[in-house]
Design a protein around this motif. Structure first.
Motif, PDB file in Angstrom:
ATOM      1  N   CYS A 195       0.851  -1.192   0.000  1.00  0.00           N
ATOM      2  CA  CYS A 195       0.000   0.000   0.000  1.00  0.00           C
ATOM      3  C   CYS A 195       0.892   1.249   0.000  1.00  0.00           C
ATOM      4  O   CYS A 195       1.797   1.367   0.828  1.00  0.00           O
TER       5      CYS A 195
ATOM      6  N   CYS B 298      -6.976  -0.544  -0.271  1.00  0.00           N
ATOM      7  CA  CYS B 298      -6.240  -1.208   0.796  1.00  0.00           C
ATOM      8  C   CYS B 298      -7.208  -1.685   1.889  1.00  0.00           C
ATOM      9  O   CYS B 298      -8.026  -0.907   2.377  1.00  0.00           O
TER      10      CYS B 298
ATOM     11  N   CYS C 294      -6.062   0.346   5.365  1.00  0.00           N
ATOM     12  CA  CYS C 294      -6.282   1.782   5.571  1.00  0.00           C
ATOM     13  C   CYS C 294      -7.300   2.393   4.618  1.00  0.00           C
ATOM     14  O   CYS C 294      -7.654   3.558   4.743  1.00  0.00           O
TER      15      CYS C 294
HETATM   16 ZN   LIG Z   1      -3.062   0.993   3.220  1.00  0.00          ZN
END
Ligand SMILES: [Zn+2]
Lengths: 299, 333
Positions: A27, A46, A49
């Motif tokens: 990520c 992701c 997050c």
């Molecule tokens: Zn992430």
């Protein structure tokens, strides 16, 4: 796909050096290592997050449009080199290189599509072609879809991701900002709706023209959106930038956009919005005129 | 600024000249000295003065007829160059300045108000640079915040309401890259101006008087006619920014200036600028009064012409003018 190649670099930092190239991706935001298949299932966001990866134009069209409904228009436009621009390379050579590397004619793809069964006109900027920068071709194709939307009375949706105006066309790229904005003025006068979707990153002349002029403006989570780039700002003011500065959530907080919508909800949100924005649109201009003629004359 | 020299008291900007201006300044100093000596000693030096004046004229022509793009950039940014308020003061004693965007603040980097140009009522709006450090802190070097664009649009709408034509004077290094400017949506403010100017129901005459720096310039620059002073510049990015990004070398400003085709001559040849306004020999700063008089004459003439067009025609023409701007190849289908 070139899109997966970037894993190489990130893998260096992980112990799993034996993992085949392309299976994993790091990520860009939180550095979590993600399984590519899982990433694809989550529409390239992701799972840790929620960061939204930069994806190809085709992937984007798949995500927001009804399956197989996209019909490309205005192909065959390629940049000239109005200034005979040469920095370390000739602009003409750069264009050829990008065209070869990406298989694209220019930094925007335009056409007709359906969303939730409703006809729309669509433009998706392509970041892989010179950073999605706006020169004469991007300006012209965006202007043409604005005309299409106006003429056919169909909602316009533009997905932006762009570094801004293309320096190599200097005054011509600057004037595309005025051109696209002027075209939107006419469309707006004709009460044809426009939804602007801002994705990571959208900066410079694109944010300062059509991308900011949507009747409704949607941003993907954590997208970098602004006029001046963060590095230029930092160099100018010589201080650290606040946490989350110029990200979607920051813009929402400051009243610059209507909503932050994760990719997974984007199509549903568009359908909802179109229900309100497009309800009053006759399907063709001719029909609209007929409607007007048929409305009883009141004296 | 490396290429900028000063003589005498550094506090007085009246003696500032650029490197390539030096031979002219030296010659003019010599003429002045000669006249001084002659008047003290009561002798006639008319012949010699005339000879030197001829020489100076030739020298000026020689230097100014083959300026490089970078020299043009320096002239456009000349510390003595007249700014918006200088022209306004010279053009008319009837100026009512208006302030504020009615939302957040008054941006001193953009000025505007009612101006009487001979017998014509005009709304004049322009970027405003400062003449010294103190002024520049106040004017932010002519780099607007969002409030500047919003003030400009408010004044344009005011002009529209009372059927007063708009004249914009463009002179800015560009939009200000700061936290507040982004927080308060300078992209939105610029975009909105572009859209609203394209459909404003009164004539808009845009004149680049100095630096036309990117989006910050264009936000006042959508007009029925786009004019440019001879030594003004207009480009999508500054030569410095362009050199840093494309050459990855800030020293390459001269190459970048050349490549950007930012001079009035280039831009007229490219079909972007409708008319170039000649400057007095040596540039507008050598004779601001004459420059202002010429500017006033041309504003009057241009507005006379635009006054004949009804609002619908005006807007249609304006949109088509911008719609036609672009340079690309198209495969025949
Ligand atoms: Zn992430």
């Amino acid at each position: 796909m070139s899109w997966f190649k970037r894993t190489k670099q990130s893998l260096r930092k992980t112990p799993k050096k034996t993992v085949p190239d392309g299976l994993w991706r790091k990520c860009d935001y939180c550095s979590e290592i993600l399984y590519a298949k899982e990433l694809e299932k989550k529409l390239w966001t992701c799972s840790k997050c929620g960061y939204h990866f930069l994806i190809s134009t085709e992937q984007y069209i798949d995500i927001i449009c009804d399956s197989g409904s996209f019909q490309e228009m205005h192909r065959g436009l390629r940049s000239g080199d109005p200034l005979g621009f040469k920095d370390l390379k000739r602009y003409g050579d750069r264009l050829k290189e990008y065209s070869k590397k990406t298989g694209k004619e220019e930094a925007v793809v335009t056409g007709f599509a359906k969303i939730g069964g409703r006809d729309v006109v669509l433009a998706v900027l392509d970041f892989s072609f010179m950073g999605g920068s706006m020169g004469s071709v991007v300006g012209e194709k965006v202007s043409r879809v604005i005309e299409d939307a106006t003429e056919h009375r169909r909602p316009l949706i533009i997905v932006s991701r762009s570094g801004g105006a293309r320096m190599q066309e200097s005054i011509f790229s600057l004037m595309q900002m005025a051109k696209t904005s002027a075209m939107l003025a006419k469309m707006s006068d004709e009460r044809v709706p426009y939804i602007s979707i801002l994705t990571n990153p959208t900066t410079g002349g694109v944010t300062a023209s059509f991308a900011s002029l949507g009747d409704v403006i949607i941003a993907e989570p954590k997208a970098l959106i602004g006029f001046a780039g963060p590095r230029v700002i930092q160099q100018t003011i010589r201080q650290d930038l606040p946490e989350g500065f110029q990200r979607s959530e920051f813009l929402l907080e400051h009243g610059m956009i209507d909503m932050v919508v994760p990719r997974g909800n984007l199509r549903r949100t568009l359908e909802q919005l179109l229900e309100f924005l497009a309800a009053g649109l006759a399907s063709t201009a001719a029909e609209a005129m007929k409607d007007e003629e048929q409305s009883p004359a009141v004296s | 600024m490396d290429d900028r020299n000063r003589t005498g008291n550094p506090g007085t900007p009246s003696r500032q000249y650029l490197d390539f201006e030096k031979p002219i300044f030296d010659l003019e100093a010599k003429i002045a000295e000669l006249k001084q000596v002659a008047s003290v000693q009561n002798i006639s030096v008319d012949e010699e003065v005339q000879r030197l004046n001829e020489k100076a004229k030739k020298l000026r022509h020689e230097i100014y007829s083959k300026l490089t793009a970078w020299q043009q950039v320096q002239l456009a940014r000349h510390p003595m160059r007249p700014y918006t308020l200088d022209y306004i003061k010279e053009m008319s004693s009837e100026f009512v300045e208006l302030h504020g965007d009615r939302a957040f603040a008054d941006d001193p980097a953009v000025v505007g108000g009612f101006l009487m140009v001979d017998d014509k009522r005009v709304m004049v709006i322009g970027h405003q640079k400062g003449r010294n450090t103190k002024e520049n802190l106040y004017r932010n070097f002519g780099m607007p915040h969002p409030e500047g664009y919003r003030k400009a649009l408010r004044l344009m709408k005011l002009a529209e309401k009372f059927r007063i034509p708009v004249v914009t004077l463009i002179d800015t290094p560009g939009a200000y890259p700061g936290i507040g400017a982004e927080e308060r949506g300078q992209f939105e403010a610029i975009a909105r101006n572009l859209r609203e100017m394209s459909r404003l129901m009164v004539p808009i005459l845009s004149i680049v008087i100095g630096e036309g720096g990117s989006g910050g310039a264009l936000a006042l620059g959508v007009g029925d006619r786009i004019l440019m002073l001879e030594h003004a510049i207009y480009s999508v990015i500054s030569p410095e920014g362009c050199a840093a990004i494309l050459w990855k070398d800030q020293e390459k400003v001269k190459d970048a200036a050349e490549a950007l085709k930012l001079t009035s001559k280039h831009l007229q040849d490219l079909g972007i600028i409708d008319r170039v306004i000649s400057e007095p020999g040596g540039g507008a700063h050598r004779d601001p009064k004459a420059m202002a008089a010429e500017l006033r004459r041309i504003i009057y003439e241009e507005l006379n012409y635009l006054a004949h067009l009804d609002p619908e025609t005006l807007i249609e023409r304006r949109r088509k003018k911008y719609q036609a701007i672009g340079f690309y190849k198209e495969d025949s289908p």
